[in-house]
Design an enzyme around this catalytic site. Sequence first.
Site, PDB file in Angstrom:
ATOM      1  N   TYR A 108       0.829  -1.214   0.000  1.00 51.98           N
ATOM      2  CA  TYR A 108       0.000   0.000   0.000  1.00 51.98           C
ATOM      3  C   TYR A 108       0.861   1.262   0.000  1.00 51.98           C
ATOM      4  O   TYR A 108       0.597   2.196   0.750  1.00 51.98           O
ATOM      5  CB  TYR A 108      -0.913   0.013   1.233  1.00 51.98           C
ATOM      6  CG  TYR A 108      -2.061  -0.959   1.127  1.00 51.98           C
ATOM      7  CD1 TYR A 108      -3.088  -0.740   0.213  1.00 51.98           C
ATOM      8  CD2 TYR A 108      -2.129  -2.082   1.945  1.00 51.98           C
ATOM      9  CE1 TYR A 108      -4.152  -1.627   0.106  1.00 51.98           C
ATOM     10  CE2 TYR A 108      -3.187  -2.968   1.837  1.00 51.98           C
ATOM     11  CZ  TYR A 108      -4.193  -2.736   0.917  1.00 51.98           C
ATOM     12  OH  TYR A 108      -5.244  -3.609   0.813  1.00 51.98           O
TER      13      TYR A 108
ATOM     14  N   TYR B 167     -13.688  -4.896   6.021  1.00 54.01           N
ATOM     15  CA  TYR B 167     -12.410  -5.298   5.428  1.00 54.01           C
ATOM     16  C   TYR B 167     -12.187  -6.764   5.759  1.00 54.01           C
ATOM     17  O   TYR B 167     -12.247  -7.161   6.929  1.00 54.01           O
ATOM     18  CB  TYR B 167     -11.246  -4.455   5.974  1.00 54.01           C
ATOM     19  CG  TYR B 167      -9.913  -4.953   5.478  1.00 54.01           C
ATOM     20  CD1 TYR B 167      -9.450  -4.594   4.212  1.00 54.01           C
ATOM     21  CD2 TYR B 167      -9.148  -5.840   6.230  1.00 54.01           C
ATOM     22  CE1 TYR B 167      -8.248  -5.085   3.724  1.00 54.01           C
ATOM     23  CE2 TYR B 167      -7.947  -6.342   5.751  1.00 54.01           C
ATOM     24  CZ  TYR B 167      -7.507  -5.959   4.500  1.00 54.01           C
ATOM     25  OH  TYR B 167      -6.320  -6.460   4.014  1.00 54.01           O
TER      26      TYR B 167
ATOM     27  N   ASP C 260     -15.793 -12.565  11.117  1.00 55.96           N
ATOM     28  CA  ASP C 260     -14.369 -12.395  10.871  1.00 55.96           C
ATOM     29  C   ASP C 260     -13.772 -11.724  12.108  1.00 55.96           C
ATOM     30  O   ASP C 260     -13.848 -10.508  12.274  1.00 55.96           O
ATOM     31  CB  ASP C 260     -14.173 -11.549   9.604  1.00 55.96           C
ATOM     32  CG  ASP C 260     -12.695 -11.324   9.279  1.00 55.96           C
ATOM     33  OD1 ASP C 260     -11.842 -11.706  10.111  1.00 55.96           O
ATOM     34  OD2 ASP C 260     -12.409 -10.763   8.208  1.00 55.96           O
TER      35      ASP C 260
ATOM     36  N   LYS D 171      -4.070 -12.690  13.021  1.00 49.48           N
ATOM     37  CA  LYS D 171      -3.480 -11.562  13.738  1.00 49.48           C
ATOM     38  C   LYS D 171      -2.904 -11.963  15.106  1.00 49.48           C
ATOM     39  O   LYS D 171      -1.787 -12.439  15.155  1.00 49.48           O
ATOM     40  CB  LYS D 171      -4.516 -10.423  13.865  1.00 49.48           C
ATOM     41  CG  LYS D 171      -4.903  -9.802  12.512  1.00 49.48           C
ATOM     42  CD  LYS D 171      -4.158  -8.550  12.198  1.00 49.48           C
ATOM     43  CE  LYS D 171      -4.232  -8.108  10.749  1.00 49.48           C
ATOM     44  NZ  LYS D 171      -5.515  -7.825  10.195  1.00 49.48           N
TER      45      LYS D 171
END
Length: 421
Positions: free
Chosen positions: A18, A146, A240, A269
């Site tokens: 990004y 997301y 999620d 994560k």
Amino acid sequence: MHGPQWLERGMKHVWLPYTQMRTTLPPLPAVGTHGRTITLADGSELVDGIASWWTACHGYNHPHIRAAVSAQLECMPHVMFGGLVNEPALTLASRLAALLPGDLERVFFTDSGSVAVEVAMKMAIQYWLNRGRTGRTKLLAFRGGYHGDTMATMAICDPDEGMHSLYQGALPEHFIADLPVDADSTRALDDLLAQSGDSIAAIIVEPLVQGAGGMLFHSPDVLRTLRMLADRHGVLLVLDEIFTGFGRTGTMFACEQAGIVPDIITLSKALTAGTMALAATVARTHVFDAFLSDNPLHALMHGPTFMANAMACACANASLDLFEREDCLEQVARIGRQMRTELEPCRSLPHVVDVRVLGAIGVVELDHIRDMNALKAALVAQGVWVRPFRNIVYLTPAFNMTTTELGRLTAAIRTVLAQPV
Ligand SMILES: *Cc1c(COP(=O)(O)O)cnc(C)c1O
């Protein structure tokens, strides 16, 4: 700053995430981590407010996690998961099943969050196919959401935000709706499901916090509504929890705050406390049962090369030991209280439109950030590692951060935002 030789040489060849490689500030060379700090090549130290994309929940180089990885490295770093299993992976699967609510009992390991979401999508679609219901190939996801960067997951992210809108023409179409936050949006979602439910395999949502979409919070009622609508219209519910899982929102899993059990949950994560790449997709018994048959094609058709990596699973087990030994949720509550007190004064600063805290997530939202590079540099100059994105400055620190360290982070944010940005 004159960096080490590897920096100059390597920067000619590496492609950053990004990142507009022409105009963005050069990245900082990190050479060490310790506790909640990152050491740079010039010897300076930054207090880390992000915990490496909110993964390093127990801080860096935790001795218990280090010992677990070293021991695993000595005896067996990795073996394929096809036809062979390993102790750390099976122990981790049992422990996750015991920790998760309801009958979320079946763990499928992968090595990144995006892939864990793709596996959840495949599970949901194949669940219906295996039960003889064709045509349920769509997902229902939400604006602000997301779920990853791969082709399949981009298609269920917010379609308009800057990150992926470019690829729209190349992506399959799913349903993207507004979260059911009030009577009108709930009715709209109910209508959508009544009309198109036959083509929908599952609803997918990030519970309580839409993370990379802008750290947007919603109430547990939204999740209860989604569970109710999924049941009413006979579609699966996928949560999620890649961002929210493992204590970040104040409970071990965000869904606990709503008292609901999804049909499938995705984790990554903080799963290994930020030490190694690992992700998991966990299904309820009725989902798993739909894959049991005499037909080999009814098996779940997925299998990443490095799935259930023994060292990564050993890390995750060590992290779960720490959750058992230390009162991490109390640490989260303490961090939340301190952030609430110390970020609240930001409300009176120029451009600040909101300050919000949930669990160990603190957010200062601005109407806009004029010069992102200048803001990032000003934060580093304060001796902290904080990565604003879009129009927000946020903290997702390690749970064992000291009051002093957190105080440095919040002071840096107040100082920097008081200057013109
Ligand atoms: C980070 C994230 C993902 C993607 O995980 P990767 O490991 O970056 O592929 C998916 N969903 C949520 C909610 C996330 O925060």
